[in-house]
Scaffold this motif. Structure first.
Motif, PDB file in Angstrom:
ATOM      1  N   ALA A  33       1.127  16.686  21.198  1.00  0.00           N
ATOM      2  CA  ALA A  33       0.386  15.619  20.529  1.00  0.00           C
ATOM      3  C   ALA A  33      -0.228  16.122  19.223  1.00  0.00           C
ATOM      4  O   ALA A  33      -0.199  15.426  18.202  1.00  0.00           O
ATOM      5  N   ARG A  34      -0.791  17.315  19.236  1.00  0.00           N
ATOM      6  CA  ARG A  34      -1.384  17.875  18.021  1.00  0.00           C
ATOM      7  C   ARG A  34      -0.339  18.059  16.933  1.00  0.00           C
ATOM      8  O   ARG A  34      -0.594  17.812  15.751  1.00  0.00           O
ATOM      9  N   GLU A  35       0.847  18.508  17.329  1.00  0.00           N
ATOM     10  CA  GLU A  35       1.914  18.718  16.343  1.00  0.00           C
ATOM     11  C   GLU A  35       2.381  17.388  15.745  1.00  0.00           C
ATOM     12  O   GLU A  35       2.644  17.296  14.543  1.00  0.00           O
ATOM     13  N   VAL A  36       2.468  16.365  16.574  1.00  0.00           N
ATOM     14  CA  VAL A  36       2.855  15.038  16.088  1.00  0.00           C
ATOM     15  C   VAL A  36       1.798  14.496  15.132  1.00  0.00           C
ATOM     16  O   VAL A  36       2.114  13.894  14.097  1.00  0.00           O
ATOM     17  N   LEU A  37       0.540  14.716  15.458  1.00  0.00           N
ATOM     18  CA  LEU A  37      -0.558  14.132  14.692  1.00  0.00           C
ATOM     19  C   LEU A  37      -0.826  14.863  13.376  1.00  0.00           C
ATOM     20  O   LEU A  37      -1.342  14.254  12.427  1.00  0.00           O
ATOM     21  N   HIS A  71      -2.155  13.491   5.747  1.00  0.00           N
ATOM     22  CA  HIS A  71      -2.039  12.311   4.880  1.00  0.00           C
ATOM     23  C   HIS A  71      -3.402  11.670   4.661  1.00  0.00           C
ATOM     24  O   HIS A  71      -3.765  11.306   3.534  1.00  0.00           O
ATOM     25  N   CYS A  72      -4.179  11.538   5.738  1.00  0.00           N
ATOM     26  CA  CYS A  72      -5.518  10.931   5.628  1.00  0.00           C
ATOM     27  C   CYS A  72      -6.425  11.785   4.741  1.00  0.00           C
ATOM     28  O   CYS A  72      -7.200  11.236   3.935  1.00  0.00           O
ATOM     29  N   GLN A  73      -6.324  13.080   4.866  1.00  0.00           N
ATOM     30  CA  GLN A  73      -7.154  13.968   4.035  1.00  0.00           C
ATOM     31  C   GLN A  73      -6.793  13.834   2.565  1.00  0.00           C
ATOM     32  O   GLN A  73      -7.682  13.794   1.695  1.00  0.00           O
ATOM     33  N   ALA A  77      -5.424  11.219   1.181  1.00  0.00           N
ATOM     34  CA  ALA A  77      -5.837   9.884   0.749  1.00  0.00           C
ATOM     35  C   ALA A  77      -7.330   9.850   0.423  1.00  0.00           C
ATOM     36  O   ALA A  77      -7.753   9.229  -0.556  1.00  0.00           O
ATOM     37  N   ARG A  78      -8.119  10.536   1.224  1.00  0.00           N
ATOM     38  CA  ARG A  78      -9.567  10.583   0.964  1.00  0.00           C
ATOM     39  C   ARG A  78      -9.871  11.325  -0.327  1.00  0.00           C
ATOM     40  O   ARG A  78     -10.760  10.931  -1.088  1.00  0.00           O
ATOM     41  N   LYS A  79      -9.138  12.385  -0.579  1.00  0.00           N
ATOM     42  CA  LYS A  79      -9.323  13.118  -1.843  1.00  0.00           C
ATOM     43  C   LYS A  79      -9.009  12.223  -3.033  1.00  0.00           C
ATOM     44  O   LYS A  79      -9.603  12.381  -4.117  1.00  0.00           O
ATOM     45  N   ALA A  80      -8.056  11.306  -2.815  1.00  0.00           N
ATOM     46  CA  ALA A  80      -7.665  10.398  -3.902  1.00  0.00           C
ATOM     47  C   ALA A  80      -8.595   9.193  -4.023  1.00  0.00           C
ATOM     48  O   ALA A  80      -8.374   8.330  -4.869  1.00  0.00           O
ATOM     49  N   GLY A  81      -9.600   9.116  -3.129  1.00  0.00           N
ATOM     50  CA  GLY A  81     -10.581   8.041  -3.247  1.00  0.00           C
ATOM     51  C   GLY A  81     -10.471   6.973  -2.221  1.00  0.00           C
ATOM     52  O   GLY A  81     -11.205   5.972  -2.278  1.00  0.00           O
ATOM     53  N   ALA A  82      -9.576   7.109  -1.246  1.00  0.00           N
ATOM     54  CA  ALA A  82      -9.463   6.075  -0.197  1.00  0.00           C
ATOM     55  C   ALA A  82     -10.684   6.133   0.700  1.00  0.00           C
ATOM     56  O   ALA A  82     -11.317   7.172   0.872  1.00  0.00           O
ATOM     57  N   THR A  83     -11.011   4.968   1.293  1.00  0.00           N
ATOM     58  CA  THR A  83     -12.163   4.890   2.181  1.00  0.00           C
ATOM     59  C   THR A  83     -11.729   4.486   3.568  1.00  0.00           C
ATOM     60  O   THR A  83     -10.635   3.996   3.767  1.00  0.00           O
ATOM     61  N   GLY A  86       0.818  -1.210   0.000  1.00  0.00           N
ATOM     62  CA  GLY A  86       0.000   0.000   0.000  1.00  0.00           C
ATOM     63  C   GLY A  86       0.847   1.253   0.000  1.00  0.00           C
ATOM     64  O   GLY A  86       2.018   1.258  -0.392  1.00  0.00           O
ATOM     65  N   ASP A  87       0.251   2.332   0.439  1.00  0.00           N
ATOM     66  CA  ASP A  87       0.936   3.609   0.543  1.00  0.00           C
ATOM     67  C   ASP A  87       1.960   3.526   1.680  1.00  0.00           C
ATOM     68  O   ASP A  87       1.593   3.255   2.822  1.00  0.00           O
ATOM     69  N   PRO A  88       3.247   3.744   1.402  1.00  0.00           N
ATOM     70  CA  PRO A  88       4.260   3.651   2.462  1.00  0.00           C
ATOM     71  C   PRO A  88       4.038   4.669   3.570  1.00  0.00           C
ATOM     72  O   PRO A  88       4.538   4.504   4.683  1.00  0.00           O
ATOM     73  N   GLN A  89       3.269   5.727   3.288  1.00  0.00           N
ATOM     74  CA  GLN A  89       2.986   6.724   4.318  1.00  0.00           C
ATOM     75  C   GLN A  89       1.969   6.227   5.339  1.00  0.00           C
ATOM     76  O   GLN A  89       1.804   6.829   6.408  1.00  0.00           O
ATOM     77  N   ASP A  90       1.268   5.128   5.034  1.00  0.00           N
ATOM     78  CA  ASP A  90       0.281   4.601   5.975  1.00  0.00           C
ATOM     79  C   ASP A  90       0.943   4.183   7.289  1.00  0.00           C
ATOM     80  O   ASP A  90       0.393   4.416   8.370  1.00  0.00           O
ATOM     81  N   ASP A  91       2.112   3.526   7.188  1.00  0.00           N
ATOM     82  CA  ASP A  91       2.816   3.097   8.399  1.00  0.00           C
ATOM     83  C   ASP A  91       3.221   4.293   9.248  1.00  0.00           C
ATOM     84  O   ASP A  91       3.088   4.283  10.479  1.00  0.00           O
ATOM     85  N   SER A  92       3.706   5.331   8.589  1.00  0.00           N
ATOM     86  CA  SER A  92       4.112   6.540   9.313  1.00  0.00           C
ATOM     87  C   SER A  92       2.917   7.197   9.984  1.00  0.00           C
ATOM     88  O   SER A  92       3.001   7.634  11.139  1.00  0.00           O
ATOM     89  N   ALA A  93       1.794   7.251   9.266  1.00  0.00           N
ATOM     90  CA  ALA A  93       0.598   7.869   9.833  1.00  0.00           C
ATOM     91  C   ALA A  93       0.092   7.093  11.045  1.00  0.00           C
ATOM     92  O   ALA A  93      -0.326   7.688  12.047  1.00  0.00           O
TER      93      ALA A  93
END
Length: 219
Positions: free
Chosen positions: A199-203, A209-211, A213-219, A173-180
């Motif tokens: 915590a907010r800065e880390v997140l 990334h999630c946003q 991914a959703r724009k690209a069609g991820a669910t 999958g997307d290698p950024q998923d593990d980082s996220a």
């Protein structure tokens, strides 16, 4: 793939059919060794979906396949060095998925301590990648179990090490998923220690990334 389509039960049925091939009298003796990754993928799915007895049975089948695979690897192979810890790592994951968080944390922490000590030749990049991927699974279990046990300092330590691992060069999958995911666990552990701003800065990158991914069609 079936998993990408959300057809988990069909994927498991397909994997079980593949595993059954080794029982055919016409099967080559090396077939079991070639099915080791299929066996572990099946174990991962059955561990999540239960019942536990099925997951334990699938784990034993996976270990049998991995034992056969190990027989074909060189004496100094990274697979041989990691093999003594494979069953314990999977059992820790199964414990965590069944709510036995203290046992999962204890075992995954123990295994991580041993795997860190495995020496990797500087010119063997593949071995380093395999060790990192093994540690990725162990640290994911440790961080999750620690959070579930309200042991947030230990969760932070595990999640931070998880985040600092090099990306998986052969991830499907997307290698950024593990980082996220690592960032999410780390932020959770930090927030629970009354460090909300940190915590907010880390997140933040994980949310971005999630946003995307959703724009690209991820669910």
């Amino acid at each position: 793939t079936l998993l990408e389509q959300g057809r988990v039960q069909d994927a498991m049925k397909e994997q079980r059919s593949a595993m059954a091939l080794q029982e055919d009298e016409r099967a080559h003796p090396t077939l079991g060794a070639s099915l080791n990754q299929t066996a572990f993928r099946l174990t991962a799915l059955s561990a999540r979906l239960g019942p536990r007895a099925t997951a334990e049975r699938d784990l034993q089948e996976a270990m049998r396949a991995q034992t056969q695979f190990i027989e074909f690897t060189p004496r100094e192979s990274i697979f041989r060095k990691l093999f003594p810890y494979a069953e314990g790592a999977w059992r820790a994951r199964i414990n965590a998925l069944n709510g036995e968080y203290a046992a999962a944390l204890e075992e995954s922490t123990r295994i991580a301590a041993h795997v860190r000590k495995i020496e990797i030749p500087p010119d063997n990049l593949n071995a380093g990648d395999f060790r990192a991927n093994f540690m990725r699974n162990v640290l994911l279990t440790a961080a999750t179990a620690a959070i579930k046990s309200n042991r947030y300092a230990e969760a932070e330590t595990a999640a931070r090490e998880l985040f600092e691992l090099p990306p998986d060069p052969i991830a499907f999958g997307d290698p950024q998923d593990d980082s996220a995911l690592a960032r999410t666990l780390l932020a959770h552990a930090i927030a629970r220690q009354n460090r909300a701003a940190e915590a907010r800065e880390v997140l933040r990158p994980a949310l971005e990334h999630c946003q995307e991914a959703r724009k690209a069609g991820a669910t």
